[in-house]
Motif scaffolding. Structure first.
Motif, mmCIF file in Angstrom:
data_model
loop_
_atom_site.group_PDB
_atom_site.id
_atom_site.type_symbol
_atom_site.label_atom_id
_atom_site.label_comp_id
_atom_site.label_asym_id
_atom_site.label_seq_id
_atom_site.Cartn_x
_atom_site.Cartn_y
_atom_site.Cartn_z
ATOM 1 N N GLY A 207 0.995 -1.129 -0.037
ATOM 2 C CA GLY A 207 0.045 -0.108 -0.011
ATOM 3 C C GLY A 207 0.930 1.216 0.092
ATOM 4 O O GLY A 207 2.178 1.249 0.126
ATOM 5 N N ASP A 208 0.096 2.175 -0.013
ATOM 6 C CA ASP A 208 0.938 3.761 -0.001
ATOM 7 C C ASP A 208 0.834 4.490 1.017
ATOM 8 O O ASP A 208 1.087 5.715 1.026
ATOM 9 C CB ASP A 208 0.512 4.386 -1.307
ATOM 10 N N ARG A 209 0.224 3.767 2.192
ATOM 11 C CA ARG A 209 0.027 4.697 3.310
ATOM 12 C C ARG A 209 1.553 4.993 3.905
ATOM 13 O O ARG A 209 2.529 4.113 4.220
ATOM 14 C CB ARG A 209 -0.735 3.943 4.397
ATOM 15 N N PRO A 210 1.720 6.244 4.389
ATOM 16 C CA PRO A 210 3.142 6.741 4.648
ATOM 17 C C PRO A 210 3.514 6.207 5.971
ATOM 18 O O PRO A 210 4.500 6.031 6.330
ATOM 19 C CB PRO A 210 2.768 8.362 4.816
ATOM 20 N N LEU A 211 2.339 5.738 6.889
ATOM 21 C CA LEU A 211 2.634 5.224 8.104
ATOM 22 C C LEU A 211 1.834 4.134 8.356
ATOM 23 O O LEU A 211 0.680 3.957 7.797
ATOM 24 C CB LEU A 211 2.282 6.161 9.295
ATOM 25 N N ILE A 227 10.538 -4.079 1.256
ATOM 26 C CA ILE A 227 10.710 -4.755 2.951
ATOM 27 C C ILE A 227 11.158 -3.821 3.976
ATOM 28 O O ILE A 227 10.772 -3.356 4.849
ATOM 29 C CB ILE A 227 11.096 -6.119 2.873
ATOM 30 N N LEU A 228 12.266 -2.919 3.604
ATOM 31 C CA LEU A 228 12.776 -1.960 4.221
ATOM 32 C C LEU A 228 11.795 -0.874 4.438
ATOM 33 O O LEU A 228 11.619 -0.382 5.627
ATOM 34 C CB LEU A 228 14.200 -1.439 3.676
ATOM 35 N N ALA A 229 11.203 -0.417 3.468
ATOM 36 C CA ALA A 229 10.249 0.679 3.610
ATOM 37 C C ALA A 229 9.084 0.102 4.515
ATOM 38 O O ALA A 229 8.777 1.028 5.382
ATOM 39 C CB ALA A 229 9.606 1.136 2.327
ATOM 40 N N LEU A 254 9.581 6.112 0.143
ATOM 41 C CA LEU A 254 9.147 6.522 1.618
ATOM 42 C C LEU A 254 9.015 7.954 1.393
ATOM 43 O O LEU A 254 9.297 8.915 0.585
ATOM 44 C CB LEU A 254 10.306 6.290 2.534
ATOM 45 N N THR A 255 8.006 8.388 2.383
ATOM 46 C CA THR A 255 7.837 9.663 2.977
ATOM 47 C C THR A 255 8.694 10.186 4.055
ATOM 48 O O THR A 255 9.359 9.298 4.484
ATOM 49 C CB THR A 255 6.370 9.983 3.142
ATOM 50 N N VAL A 256 8.852 11.342 4.491
ATOM 51 C CA VAL A 256 9.540 11.791 5.613
ATOM 52 C C VAL A 256 8.637 11.484 6.893
ATOM 53 O O VAL A 256 9.573 11.516 7.876
ATOM 54 C CB VAL A 256 10.187 13.106 5.545
ATOM 55 N N PHE A 257 7.645 11.057 6.857
ATOM 56 C CA PHE A 257 6.771 10.966 8.204
ATOM 57 C C PHE A 257 7.423 10.176 9.264
ATOM 58 O O PHE A 257 7.230 10.503 10.362
ATOM 59 C CB PHE A 257 5.418 10.770 7.777
ATOM 60 N N PHE A 259 10.229 9.479 9.879
ATOM 61 C CA PHE A 259 11.064 10.214 10.388
ATOM 62 C C PHE A 259 10.922 11.699 11.583
ATOM 63 O O PHE A 259 11.437 11.611 12.336
ATOM 64 C CB PHE A 259 12.361 10.501 9.488
ATOM 65 N N ILE A 260 9.894 12.310 11.071
ATOM 66 C CA ILE A 260 9.617 13.614 11.543
ATOM 67 C C ILE A 260 8.376 13.330 12.428
ATOM 68 O O ILE A 260 8.303 14.319 13.296
ATOM 69 C CB ILE A 260 9.303 14.865 10.611
ATOM 70 N N LEU A 261 7.823 12.341 12.438
ATOM 71 C CA LEU A 261 6.592 12.116 13.287
ATOM 72 C C LEU A 261 6.690 11.102 14.188
ATOM 73 O O LEU A 261 5.982 11.110 15.290
ATOM 74 C CB LEU A 261 5.257 11.834 12.429
ATOM 75 N N ARG A 262 7.652 9.897 14.059
ATOM 76 C CA ARG A 262 7.700 9.254 15.010
ATOM 77 C C ARG A 262 9.263 9.223 15.447
ATOM 78 O O ARG A 262 9.778 8.266 16.494
ATOM 79 C CB ARG A 262 7.572 7.701 14.506
#
Length: 330
Positions: A207-211, A227-229, A254-257, A259-262
């Motif tokens: 899927g394409d959910r960022p988190l 798999i890493l993503a 990936l998005t940056v989320f 890293f910046i949200l978690r």
């Protein structure tokens, strides 16, 4: 007369194909270096299989002898740190890439590449570990900088392979709860100390959910790609993810989320160029507190000639654990 020895020689043919043969060479054929080592043991890594197949991204010029790992006895040294008879090992740097490597019964290398065999390890054991064990230990060192056993599950991807199986075993010894992701060998991974084993599909979200829902306190990834993503998107707040391979893919969507949200940390692991001081420290750990409980049984032994089938197997993703090469056999 120069000393003769056996080595695997990979040659490029006129039609662009590559052949592998076991043939006699002399120590005069070896490159310049301060330490001449009689190799008793080596091991098979994914990078070796690429070099043995003509991958110019790993090895620029052929004929060539692969083998990024070697352990044996010093035969001659022009450096005061080493004397004839010393037991030593060499992993990574340029060994087996563009310098004749451990799939030959002799190597000649710079003294700065050579590690004295730590007390607590036998030469064969050091090659069961090899670059895979070094890489796994580096990954665990990075993970332990911020994640303790009490903080939750650690995911290990590509867990049946060399780095993955070493990571599972060492983490279990250190008290971590390990979830091993693999397409095979559940009993083998549970025997190494994994608390659970999941199929690759469970850690490969398309899927394409960022988190994604958080599951992992930390991750040791050996395969890269989606798999890493997926692992990064599933890692909990302040989690640590290490990355050391790209057998699935070198791409990371990936998005940056994360890293910046978690506050997830992604740590790249480069065992090839690890400074000697850190390298020696990690080998000491691997010889003592971090030595896998079932180290001897994690290495399946082959001769130089027996490498042929194993090279195809590792390229197809079929390797389980570690393949150690007995250079005393034809």
């Amino acid at each position: 007369m120069a000393t003769m020895f056996l080595a695997m020689v990979v040659e490029e043919q006129a039609d662009g194909s590559y052949t592998r043969t076991i043939r006699e060479r002399t120590v005069d054929d070896l490159p310049a270096g301060e330490v001449l080592i009689r190799v008793l043991w080596s091991s098979l890594n994914y990078k070796d299989a690429l070099s043995a197949s003509g991958n110019k991204g790993v090895t620029r010029k052929y004929p060539h002898t692969p083998g990024i790992d070697a352990a044996g006895i010093v035969e001659d040294s022009r450096n005061d740190r080493f004397r004839p008879g010393d037991q030593v090992l060499v992993t990574s740097y340029d060994l087996g890439m563009n310098t004749a490597g451990g799939f030959g019964q002799y190597i000649r290398v710079p003294a700065d590449w050579v590690v004295s065999l730590p007390a607590g390890l036998e030469l064969r054991e050091s090659m069961v570990l090899g670059t895979a064990g070094l890489t796994a230990a580096m990954s665990i060192t990075a993970l332990r900088a911020g994640i303790g056993p009490e903080q939750g599950e650690i995911l290990v991807t590509g867990a049946s392979g060399g780095v993955g199986s070493m990571a599972v075993s060492i983490l279990a010894r250190l008290g971590y709860e390990v979830c091993a992701a693999s397409g095979k060998d559940t009993a083998y991974l549970l025997g190494l100390g994994a608390k659970s084993v999941v199929a690759r599909a469970e850690v490969d979200d398309a899927g394409d959910r960022p988190l994604l829902k958080t599951r992992w306190a930390g991750v040791i990834d050996t395969v890269g790609g989606n798999i890493l993503a997926t692992a990064i998107r599933s890692t909990a707040h302040k989690g640590i993810v290490t990355c050391c391979g790209n057998v699935a893919s070198p791409d990371l969507q990936l998005t940056v989320f994360p890293f910046i949200l978690r506050g997830v940390t992604l740590v790249g692991i480069d065992s090839q160029n690890l400074p000697m001081e850190e390298r020696a420290m990690i080998w000491q750990r691997l010889a003592h507190d971090w030595k896998p409980a079932k180290l001897g049984s994690m290495g399946r032994e082959v001769s130089l000639a027996g490498l042929e089938g194993e090279i195809a197997r590792i390229l197809q993703g079929g390797q389980k654990g570690r393949i150690v090469v007995n250079l005393g056999q034809r």
